[in-house]
Design a protein around this motif. Sequence first.
Motif, short mmCIF file in Angstrom:
data_model
loop_
_atom_site.label_atom_id
_atom_site.label_comp_id
_atom_site.label_asym_id
_atom_site.label_seq_id
_atom_site.Cartn_x
_atom_site.Cartn_y
_atom_site.Cartn_z
N VAL A 9 53.02 36.24 47.10
CA VAL A 9 52.04 36.08 46.02
C VAL A 9 51.63 37.46 45.52
O VAL A 9 51.08 38.26 46.27
N LYS A 10 51.94 37.71 44.25
CA LYS A 10 51.59 38.99 43.65
C LYS A 10 50.88 38.74 42.32
O LYS A 10 51.21 37.79 41.60
N ALA A 11 49.94 39.58 41.99
CA ALA A 11 49.25 39.47 40.70
C ALA A 11 48.74 40.85 40.29
O ALA A 11 48.45 41.70 41.14
N GLU A 12 48.67 41.04 38.98
CA GLU A 12 48.17 42.31 38.44
C GLU A 12 47.34 42.03 37.20
O GLU A 12 47.81 41.38 36.27
N ASP A 13 46.09 42.47 37.23
CA ASP A 13 45.15 42.26 36.12
C ASP A 13 45.16 40.81 35.66
O ASP A 13 45.18 40.51 34.47
N ARG A 20 34.26 28.79 27.28
CA ARG A 20 32.92 29.30 27.57
C ARG A 20 32.93 30.65 28.26
O ARG A 20 31.93 31.05 28.86
N GLY A 21 34.04 31.35 28.19
CA GLY A 21 34.08 32.69 28.76
C GLY A 21 35.11 32.82 29.86
O GLY A 21 35.97 31.96 30.05
N TRP A 22 35.03 33.93 30.59
CA TRP A 22 35.99 34.23 31.64
C TRP A 22 35.73 33.39 32.88
O TRP A 22 34.62 33.38 33.41
N ALA A 23 36.78 32.72 33.35
CA ALA A 23 36.69 32.06 34.65
C ALA A 23 36.88 33.08 35.75
O ALA A 23 36.18 33.09 36.75
N PHE A 24 37.86 33.98 35.58
CA PHE A 24 38.07 35.12 36.47
C PHE A 24 38.87 36.16 35.70
O PHE A 24 39.51 35.85 34.69
N ARG A 25 38.85 37.39 36.18
CA ARG A 25 39.61 38.45 35.53
C ARG A 25 39.76 39.63 36.49
O ARG A 25 39.04 39.76 37.47
N GLY A 26 40.74 40.48 36.19
CA GLY A 26 40.95 41.67 36.98
C GLY A 26 41.50 41.43 38.37
O GLY A 26 41.37 42.28 39.25
N ILE A 27 42.17 40.30 38.61
CA ILE A 27 42.67 39.98 39.94
C ILE A 27 43.95 40.76 40.23
O ILE A 27 44.86 40.81 39.42
N GLY A 28 44.01 41.33 41.41
CA GLY A 28 45.21 41.99 41.88
C GLY A 28 45.46 41.64 43.34
O GLY A 28 44.53 41.64 44.15
N ILE A 29 46.69 41.32 43.68
CA ILE A 29 47.04 40.96 45.06
C ILE A 29 48.51 41.21 45.29
O ILE A 29 49.33 41.12 44.36
N THR A 259 43.97 46.16 46.93
CA THR A 259 44.08 46.33 45.49
C THR A 259 42.79 45.86 44.86
O THR A 259 42.36 44.74 45.10
N TRP A 260 42.18 46.70 44.07
CA TRP A 260 40.90 46.34 43.48
C TRP A 260 41.08 45.90 42.04
O TRP A 260 41.79 46.54 41.26
N GLY A 261 40.42 44.83 41.67
CA GLY A 261 40.40 44.38 40.29
C GLY A 261 39.29 45.09 39.55
O GLY A 261 38.40 45.70 40.13
N SER A 262 39.31 45.02 38.23
CA SER A 262 38.27 45.65 37.44
C SER A 262 37.86 44.73 36.32
O SER A 262 38.64 43.92 35.84
N ALA A 263 36.63 44.89 35.87
CA ALA A 263 36.12 44.04 34.80
C ALA A 263 36.70 44.46 33.47
O ALA A 263 36.88 45.64 33.20
N ALA A 264 36.98 43.48 32.63
CA ALA A 264 37.44 43.77 31.27
C ALA A 264 36.26 44.20 30.43
O ALA A 264 35.15 43.70 30.58
N LYS A 265 36.46 45.15 29.52
CA LYS A 265 35.40 45.58 28.62
C LYS A 265 35.39 44.66 27.41
O LYS A 265 36.23 44.76 26.53
N SER A 266 34.47 43.75 27.42
CA SER A 266 34.42 42.78 26.34
C SER A 266 32.99 42.37 26.13
O SER A 266 32.09 42.72 26.88
#
Length: 320
Positions: A9-13, A20-29, A259-266
């Motif tokens: 299982v791999k993910a990037e951003d 109604r907005g972001w459910a999740f974001r910035g996920i990395g694994i 791996t750290w995720g980060s918030a989107a600037k929005s």
Amino acid sequence: MDSPHGAAVKAEDFGLKGPRGWAFRGIGIDAAPGSLIAVEGPSGSGRTCLLLALTGRMKPTRGHAEIDAHRLPKKMAAVRRIAALAHVPGVNDLDQALTVAEQLREGALLQRRYDAPVRALLRPRAERRARAAARIDEALAAAGLDLATLPKGERTSVRDLERLEAVRLSVAIALLGSPRLLALDDLDLKLSDTERTEAWALLRSIAAAGTTVLAVCSEAPADAVVLRTSPKEPDAAQAPGAPEAPVTVTSAAPDRKITWGSAAKSAPVAAAGSATEAEAEAGPDTAATAGNDTANDTANDTENDDTKGADDEVAEAGRA
């Protein structure tokens, strides 16, 4: 059960934005096959949406993920074929009107109908029944559910099961198809400390046998690869009284890569729901039945991710 090679299982951003907005974001694994992955966070922080997205049931709108080399969001149907859902509230709940034996036979029938090779349907009826019975026995053993210990044995009603027994039953049904990725929601909900320990021991045994396990929980064990979801701090520019927008970060057990995720600037957005709120996040459509993979593949490859969002993808969530 057979010991299938687990799915990496791999993910990037990785992110999903609904009406109604972001459910999740910035996920990395980056988790190896056979890992025990815990999605940890408070209720309402997008945990269930993340689980459904990583199993090909909801379509992400940012970044990408790879499940056993199948890239999301393009290969959602391929991911669904190797990923099985155990209990996810509002998506594949156990039928409270059935007995345990009936629930297991129904699971075996659906698995043979939609996931087994076509030649399996051509075997003599007696052979099909014998194979189904063998698969059920193996799945029950892997899930640690002994029907003889139930009040009425296999004739015990599903509604009469204890919470941990229901978890074991849902895991057994999911294992009937020998998935490479097993996912379940709200693992530690309404469990005592002792039962929680037993539930994690069950998932560790499944991961040790070769299947990658992804479990939503409120508190992850120390030996799991951890994906953390948490609500964002209120923005100064946010309208008074508006709900917080969730932002997600990830971490892992001490001996694994972090791996750290980060918030989107929005612009500020409303917080997305999780658990039973997954359908509300994605719009009015609910889980679709199995057997629509071909049509869904064509639609998924041509849709515009930015315009469709999560409201169409909850229709994928019904396939266990």
